[in-house]
Design an enzyme around this catalytic site. Structure first.
Site, PDB file in Angstrom:
ATOM      1  N   ASP A  67     -10.106 -44.242   1.520  1.00  0.00           N
ATOM      2  CA  ASP A  67     -11.911 -43.636   1.636  1.00  0.00           C
ATOM      3  C   ASP A  67     -12.649 -45.015   1.537  1.00  0.00           C
ATOM      4  O   ASP A  67     -11.917 -46.024   0.673  1.00  0.00           O
ATOM      5  CB  ASP A  67     -11.677 -42.309   0.391  1.00  0.00           C
ATOM      6  CG  ASP A  67     -11.163 -42.531  -0.373  1.00  0.00           C
ATOM      7  OD1 ASP A  67     -10.750 -43.142  -1.170  1.00  0.00           O
ATOM      8  OD2 ASP A  67     -10.944 -41.536  -1.506  1.00  0.00           O
ATOM      9  N   ASN A 136     -11.731 -32.869 -10.621  1.00  0.00           N
ATOM     10  CA  ASN A 136     -11.916 -31.495  -9.852  1.00  0.00           C
ATOM     11  C   ASN A 136     -10.993 -31.002  -8.688  1.00  0.00           C
ATOM     12  O   ASN A 136     -11.162 -30.332  -8.636  1.00  0.00           O
ATOM     13  CB  ASN A 136     -13.510 -31.464  -9.349  1.00  0.00           C
ATOM     14  CG  ASN A 136     -13.328 -32.106  -8.060  1.00  0.00           C
ATOM     15  OD1 ASN A 136     -12.421 -32.688  -7.795  1.00  0.00           O
ATOM     16  ND2 ASN A 136     -15.056 -32.649  -7.573  1.00  0.00           N
ATOM     17  N   HIS A 138     -10.343 -32.847  -6.211  1.00  0.00           N
ATOM     18  CA  HIS A 138     -10.266 -33.437  -4.986  1.00  0.00           C
ATOM     19  C   HIS A 138      -9.193 -34.488  -4.940  1.00  0.00           C
ATOM     20  O   HIS A 138      -7.993 -35.033  -6.074  1.00  0.00           O
ATOM     21  CB  HIS A 138     -11.541 -34.083  -4.584  1.00  0.00           C
ATOM     22  CG  HIS A 138     -11.815 -35.357  -5.405  1.00  0.00           C
ATOM     23  ND1 HIS A 138     -12.627 -36.012  -5.686  1.00  0.00           N
ATOM     24  CD2 HIS A 138     -11.296 -36.230  -6.440  1.00  0.00           C
ATOM     25  CE1 HIS A 138     -13.360 -37.523  -6.556  1.00  0.00           C
ATOM     26  NE2 HIS A 138     -11.229 -36.770  -6.536  1.00  0.00           N
ATOM     27  N   GLU A 143     -13.473 -32.866  -1.330  1.00  0.00           N
ATOM     28  CA  GLU A 143     -14.439 -32.061  -2.471  1.00  0.00           C
ATOM     29  C   GLU A 143     -13.952 -30.730  -2.378  1.00  0.00           C
ATOM     30  O   GLU A 143     -13.770 -29.828  -1.545  1.00  0.00           O
ATOM     31  CB  GLU A 143     -15.449 -32.510  -2.816  1.00  0.00           C
ATOM     32  CG  GLU A 143     -16.036 -34.002  -2.577  1.00  0.00           C
ATOM     33  CD  GLU A 143     -15.984 -34.363  -4.175  1.00  0.00           C
ATOM     34  OE1 GLU A 143     -15.097 -33.400  -4.768  1.00  0.00           O
ATOM     35  OE2 GLU A 143     -16.211 -35.327  -4.528  1.00  0.00           O
TER      36      GLU A 143
HETATM   37  C1  F6R Z   1      -9.605 -43.171  -4.893  1.00  0.00           C
HETATM   38  C2  F6R Z   1      -9.501 -41.902  -4.501  1.00  0.00           C
HETATM   39  C3  F6R Z   1      -9.884 -40.997  -5.702  1.00  0.00           C
HETATM   40  C4  F6R Z   1      -9.008 -41.141  -6.739  1.00  0.00           C
HETATM   41  C5  F6R Z   1     -10.030 -39.855  -7.702  1.00  0.00           C
HETATM   42  C6  F6R Z   1      -8.843 -40.024  -8.840  1.00  0.00           C
HETATM   43  O1  F6R Z   1      -9.054 -44.426  -3.225  1.00  0.00           O
HETATM   44  O2  F6R Z   1      -9.191 -40.994  -3.345  1.00  0.00           O
HETATM   45  O3  F6R Z   1      -9.585 -39.202  -5.033  1.00  0.00           O
HETATM   46  O4  F6R Z   1      -7.924 -40.796  -6.887  1.00  0.00           O
HETATM   47  O5  F6R Z   1     -11.476 -39.631  -8.074  1.00  0.00           O
HETATM   48  O6  F6R Z   1     -10.614 -41.188  -9.612  1.00  0.00           O
HETATM   49  P1  F6R Z   1      -9.396 -41.765 -10.784  1.00  0.00           P
HETATM   50  O7  F6R Z   1      -7.855 -42.783 -10.421  1.00  0.00           O
HETATM   51  O8  F6R Z   1     -10.191 -43.139 -10.635  1.00  0.00           O
HETATM   52  O9  F6R Z   1      -9.062 -40.685 -11.976  1.00  0.00           O
END
Ligand code: F6R
Length: 240
Positions: A67, A136, A138, A143
């Site tokens: 992403d 959450n 995702h 989402e």
């Molecule tokens: C990032 C991504 C997100 C993160 C998720 C957890 O490329 O795809 O899904 O993996 O938001 O983020 P952290 O690791 O910062 O807790």
């Protein structure tokens, strides 16, 4: 789904690095699906260390990221382009032309999304996909909601994600409200998936991964449909 628990963040990263190293050695031109955020940092540090020790060669490896914020230019210090350069690409012998991320500066994001999925197809699909886990539930920026998108798409970030990611920006107002993300079908097409979840904040999402439900309200639960998923988690994420 295989659940592996570790005692510390360092241990999770070591285990993840073993899985990535085996993949790279077994297939030197592997397509690696990569993630950003806090979770992969220790893994990337370990991969850099192994490269510097002469134990890993990235010269033929191709990478595709999950992403990118939209709109955000690649030079922006909070862009995922910048993050990847700082934390991995700039430290190993990956060739720039073999590293792909969604284009956060695309004038026509819908076109860029189609081109991104075509690119992944041309590369032969993803051999090993790394995932972090949103508080959450995702994965990528898919989402929670009443429905999910299959392919790469432009999406609105949920309020909880904007809030969680504000720690990387000067303040919450600066967090882009949209992102381009691989969709659920794109993620599930990867031949193997490795998800890392660390800390109590991830417990609710990990608990949903362990029960018997599959729901778009916790997108990560769709991973239950995939035949080869490994979840690496610590005690905080596992037990709360
Ligand atoms: C990032 C991504 C997100 C993160 C998720 C957890 O490329 O795809 O899904 O993996 O938001 O983020 P952290 O690791 O910062 O807790």
């Amino acid at each position: 789904m295989k659940i592996v628990s570790g005692n510390s963040y360092e241990e999770l990263c070591q285990r993840a690095a073993v899985i990535f190293s085996e993949q790279i050695r077994k297939k030197p031109d592997s397509v690696l699906g990569l993630a950003t955020g806090s979770t992969p940092l220790g893994l990337y540090r370990e991969l850099v260390r192994l490269y510097e020790a002469g134990r890993l060669d990235f010269s033929q490896i191709r990478t595709v990221n999950l992403d990118e914020y939209y709109p955000l230019r690649p030079e922006h210090p909070q862009s995922y382009h910048y993050y990847m350069q700082e934390n991995l690409f700039g430290h190993v012998n990956l060739r720039a032309e073999n590293c792909y991320l969604p284009d956060g500066a695309a004038p026509d994001p819908a076109l860029a999304c189609v081109a991104y999925d075509q690119r992944i197809e041309q590369l032969g699909g993803i051999d090993l996909q790394l995932l972090g886990l949103g508080e959450n539930g995702h994965i990528g920026f898919n989402e929670p909601g009443s429905e999910l998108c299959a392919d790469t798409h432009l999406t609105e970030l949920s309020e909880s994600t904007v809030h969680a990611n504000a720690r990387f920006f000067a303040n919450e107002a600066e967090v882009p409200r949209r992102a381009i993300t691989m969709g659920m079908a794109g993620i599930l097409k990867a031949r193997r998936i490795l998800l890392i979840a660390y800390g109590k904040k991830k417990h609710a999402a990990v608990a949903a991964l362990l029960d018997n439900r599959i729901t778009p309200q916790v997108p990560a639960t769709l991973l239950k449909l995939h035949p080869d998923v490994t979840v690496l988690c610590d005690g905080g994420a596992f037990l709360g």
